[in-house]
Design a protein around this motif. Structure first.
Motif, PDB file in Angstrom:
ATOM      1  N   VAL A  53       0.852  -1.193   0.000  1.00  0.00           N
ATOM      2  CA  VAL A  53       0.000   0.000   0.000  1.00  0.00           C
ATOM      3  C   VAL A  53       0.888   1.244   0.000  1.00  0.00           C
ATOM      4  N   VAL A  54       0.658   2.131  -0.962  1.00  0.00           N
ATOM      5  CA  VAL A  54       1.469   3.338  -1.115  1.00  0.00           C
ATOM      6  C   VAL A  54       0.567   4.563  -1.231  1.00  0.00           C
ATOM      7  N   SER A  55       1.169   5.740  -1.161  1.00  0.00           N
ATOM      8  CA  SER A  55       0.433   6.998  -1.278  1.00  0.00           C
ATOM      9  C   SER A  55       0.344   7.409  -2.743  1.00  0.00           C
ATOM     10  N   VAL A  56      -0.877   7.698  -3.198  1.00  0.00           N
ATOM     11  CA  VAL A  56      -1.103   8.121  -4.576  1.00  0.00           C
ATOM     12  C   VAL A  56      -1.918   9.414  -4.551  1.00  0.00           C
ATOM     13  N   ALA A  57      -1.467  10.408  -5.326  1.00  0.00           N
ATOM     14  CA  ALA A  57      -2.204  11.667  -5.443  1.00  0.00           C
ATOM     15  C   ALA A  57      -3.294  11.499  -6.488  1.00  0.00           C
ATOM     16  N   VAL A  58      -4.535  11.823  -6.112  1.00  0.00           N
ATOM     17  CA  VAL A  58      -5.665  11.662  -7.020  1.00  0.00           C
ATOM     18  C   VAL A  58      -6.368  13.007  -7.171  1.00  0.00           C
ATOM     19  N   THR A  59      -6.620  13.401  -8.415  1.00  0.00           N
ATOM     20  CA  THR A  59      -7.319  14.648  -8.719  1.00  0.00           C
ATOM     21  C   THR A  59      -8.329  14.402  -9.835  1.00  0.00           C
ATOM     22  N   PRO A  60      -9.312  15.284  -9.978  1.00  0.00           N
ATOM     23  CA  PRO A  60     -10.256  15.129 -11.086  1.00  0.00           C
ATOM     24  C   PRO A  60      -9.725  15.642 -12.416  1.00  0.00           C
ATOM     25  N   ASN A  61      -8.642  16.451 -12.375  1.00  0.00           N
ATOM     26  CA  ASN A  61      -8.201  17.146 -13.587  1.00  0.00           C
ATOM     27  C   ASN A  61      -6.708  17.021 -13.883  1.00  0.00           C
ATOM     28  N   GLY A  62      -5.963  16.319 -13.036  1.00  0.00           N
ATOM     29  CA  GLY A  62      -4.533  16.162 -13.254  1.00  0.00           C
ATOM     30  C   GLY A  62      -3.678  17.227 -12.610  1.00  0.00           C
ATOM     31  N   TYR A  63      -4.305  18.257 -12.044  1.00  0.00           N
ATOM     32  CA  TYR A  63      -3.557  19.349 -11.424  1.00  0.00           C
ATOM     33  C   TYR A  63      -3.593  19.200  -9.906  1.00  0.00           C
ATOM     34  N   ALA A  64      -2.460  18.808  -9.336  1.00  0.00           N
ATOM     35  CA  ALA A  64      -2.306  18.753  -7.889  1.00  0.00           C
ATOM     36  C   ALA A  64      -1.436  19.923  -7.456  1.00  0.00           C
ATOM     37  N   ASP A  65      -1.690  20.442  -6.253  1.00  0.00           N
ATOM     38  CA  ASP A  65      -0.932  21.594  -5.760  1.00  0.00           C
ATOM     39  C   ASP A  65      -0.967  22.708  -6.804  1.00  0.00           C
ATOM     40  N   ALA A  66      -2.174  23.159  -7.119  1.00  0.00           N
ATOM     41  CA  ALA A  66      -2.352  24.164  -8.165  1.00  0.00           C
ATOM     42  C   ALA A  66      -3.543  25.045  -7.821  1.00  0.00           C
ATOM     43  N   PRO A  85     -12.352   8.026 -14.035  1.00  0.00           N
ATOM     44  CA  PRO A  85     -12.490   9.404 -14.529  1.00  0.00           C
ATOM     45  C   PRO A  85     -11.452  10.342 -13.923  1.00  0.00           C
ATOM     46  N   ASN A  86     -10.723   9.870 -12.922  1.00  0.00           N
ATOM     47  CA  ASN A  86      -9.774  10.717 -12.220  1.00  0.00           C
ATOM     48  C   ASN A  86      -8.342  10.465 -12.702  1.00  0.00           C
ATOM     49  N   VAL A  87      -7.414  11.275 -12.211  1.00  0.00           N
ATOM     50  CA  VAL A  87      -6.011  11.206 -12.634  1.00  0.00           C
ATOM     51  C   VAL A  87      -5.169  10.811 -11.426  1.00  0.00           C
ATOM     52  N   PHE A  88      -4.309   9.809 -11.619  1.00  0.00           N
ATOM     53  CA  PHE A  88      -3.522   9.215 -10.535  1.00  0.00           C
ATOM     54  C   PHE A  88      -2.030   9.465 -10.777  1.00  0.00           C
ATOM     55  N   TYR A  89      -1.317   9.781  -9.677  1.00  0.00           N
ATOM     56  CA  TYR A  89       0.099  10.126  -9.805  1.00  0.00           C
ATOM     57  C   TYR A  89       0.810   9.779  -8.500  1.00  0.00           C
ATOM     58  N   VAL A  90       1.828   8.930  -8.571  1.00  0.00           N
ATOM     59  CA  VAL A  90       2.707   8.719  -7.423  1.00  0.00           C
ATOM     60  C   VAL A  90       3.710   9.863  -7.435  1.00  0.00           C
ATOM     61  N   GLN A  91       3.567  10.766  -6.486  1.00  0.00           N
ATOM     62  CA  GLN A  91       4.351  12.008  -6.507  1.00  0.00           C
ATOM     63  C   GLN A  91       4.648  12.538  -5.113  1.00  0.00           C
ATOM     64  N   ALA A 114      -1.359  14.050 -15.682  1.00  0.00           N
ATOM     65  CA  ALA A 114      -0.875  14.665 -14.445  1.00  0.00           C
ATOM     66  C   ALA A 114       0.135  15.763 -14.779  1.00  0.00           C
ATOM     67  N   VAL A 115      -0.134  16.966 -14.300  1.00  0.00           N
ATOM     68  CA  VAL A 115       0.683  18.141 -14.616  1.00  0.00           C
ATOM     69  C   VAL A 115       1.159  18.782 -13.313  1.00  0.00           C
ATOM     70  N   THR A 116       2.401  19.226 -13.310  1.00  0.00           N
ATOM     71  CA  THR A 116       2.939  19.969 -12.167  1.00  0.00           C
ATOM     72  C   THR A 116       2.898  21.450 -12.505  1.00  0.00           C
ATOM     73  N   SER A 117       2.142  22.221 -11.726  1.00  0.00           N
ATOM     74  CA  SER A 117       1.967  23.641 -12.026  1.00  0.00           C
ATOM     75  C   SER A 117       3.263  24.409 -11.797  1.00  0.00           C
ATOM     76  N   LEU A 118       3.335  25.597 -12.382  1.00  0.00           N
ATOM     77  CA  LEU A 118       4.539  26.421 -12.316  1.00  0.00           C
ATOM     78  C   LEU A 118       4.859  26.788 -10.864  1.00  0.00           C
ATOM     79  N   HIS A 119       6.095  26.512 -10.450  1.00  0.00           N
ATOM     80  CA  HIS A 119       6.536  26.806  -9.092  1.00  0.00           C
ATOM     81  C   HIS A 119       8.060  26.772  -9.050  1.00  0.00           C
ATOM     82  N   LYS A 120       8.620  27.040  -7.881  1.00  0.00           N
ATOM     83  CA  LYS A 120      10.069  26.942  -7.678  1.00  0.00           C
ATOM     84  C   LYS A 120      10.324  26.185  -6.382  1.00  0.00           C
ATOM     85  N   ASP A 121      11.558  25.657  -6.241  1.00  0.00           N
ATOM     86  CA  ASP A 121      11.944  24.933  -5.035  1.00  0.00           C
ATOM     87  C   ASP A 121      13.263  25.480  -4.498  1.00  0.00           C
ATOM     88  N   HIS A 122      13.449  25.325  -3.192  1.00  0.00           N
ATOM     89  CA  HIS A 122      14.708  25.742  -2.547  1.00  0.00           C
ATOM     90  C   HIS A 122      15.685  24.564  -2.515  1.00  0.00           C
TER      91      HIS A 122
END
Length: 295
Positions: free
Chosen positions: A59-72, A102-108, A152-160
């Motif tokens: 069993v693992v953690s999976v990000a699920v969204t209706p549109n593919g945009y997580a953290d957006a 119907p949803n979008v799945f991403y191990v992220q 699955a799309v990663t929205s525009l952002h920056k990291d330290h």
């Protein structure tokens, strides 16, 4: 040196630690490194059948969204995905389209999930990148495993973080902005919220009422609304494709938007950045941008 080329340069192989620090980390410049991970067993071993055998029932953690945009930003909220716990084999069924959803799945999950959730796979890669660890004088803070659908799309952002992003199979599509583009990239504060599955199977957006507002970029660089954000027209985004067996060095504080081919597998190494003069320059630029926009 604020000028930049129109493409990301390629290196034929991993540089020496001194060369990498001098030529790329210190000037904060990205590059794509070939033949840096060609010795990894993962490049040959990480087929769907192998992953099923080694990790399948876990069993693992999976990000699920209706549109593919997580953290957006969506509907004037900063919306985080539903973090669903599910057997990895069930997730693979969805990626392989053996099961429709119907949803979008991403191990992220980005809390060093390779070492925390997929320790069975660590021996097929490396616990760190030795020449990068020597160049920076430290080990990575996190090693992350990525696998998901093309939607699955990663929205525009920056990291330290100083980021070494290694593609095992498939392709990743990056759109990049240097930190010097900060004055032309909009930030706004948003109420944080989370996707939650309702009883009828649809998603609802539930506010995290006790949490502080989150600064995030509302703009979609693939389809920017220049009427609302005209300053963005002054940027010159860089685009690159990172293919299987290649490694992208994504310097700290570079803005990035990420897409992928369906079922793409990747591993990335996050090394904490140095909070040195470059960071001070960025903070100054960020502060000046906010001041000017507040006038």
């Amino acid at each position: 040196e604020l000028g930049w080329t129109e493409s990301i340069p390629y290196l034929d192989g991993p540089p020496s630690p001194l060369e990498f620090y001098r030529e790329w980390v210190s000037p904060n410049k990205p590059c794509i490194i070939q033949n840096a991970i060609s010795h990894w067993p993962a490049l040959q071993k990480w087929t769907s059948a192998y992953l099923r055998e080694v990790v399948g029932p876990k069993v693992v953690s999976v990000a699920v969204t209706p549109n593919g945009y997580a953290d957006a930003v969506f509907q004037d909220r900063f919306v985080m995905p539903e973090e669903r716990q599910m057997p990895f084999a069930d997730f693979l069924d969805i990626v392989e389209k053996k099961v429709t959803s119907p949803n979008v799945f991403y191990v992220q999950k980005q809390c060093s999930n390779l070492t925390e959730e997929f320790p069975e796979l660590v021996c097929d890669v490396q616990p760190d990148i030795p020449w990068m660890s020597e160049a920076l004088g430290k080990k990575p803070d996190a090693v992350n495993f990525w696998l998901g659908e093309s939607a699955a799309v990663t929205s525009l952002h920056k990291d330290h973080y100083e980021n070494l992003y290694c593609v095992i199979s498939g392709e990743k599509y990056f759109l990049l902005h240097p930190p010097s583009d900060r004055p032309f990239i909009p930030y706004e504060l948003y109420q944080p919220a989370t996707y939650q599955l309702s009883e009828d199977g649809s998603f609802e957006i539930v506010d995290e009422k006790s949490a502080d507002k989150v600064p995030w970029i509302p703009l979609d660089p693939l389809n920017p609304n220049l009427e609302q954000y005209p300053e963005y027209a002054q940027t010159k985004p860089l685009r690159c494709t990172v293919r299987a067996g290649e490694m992208l060095y994504l310097p700290s504080l570079w803005f990035h938007h990420v897409q992928q081919s369906h079922g793409c597998i990747a591993v990335n190494y996050w090394y904490d950045m140095e909070y040195d003069l470059k960071y001070s320059y960025y903070q100054l630029l960020d502060g000046l941008t906010k001041t000017v926009k507040g006038l």
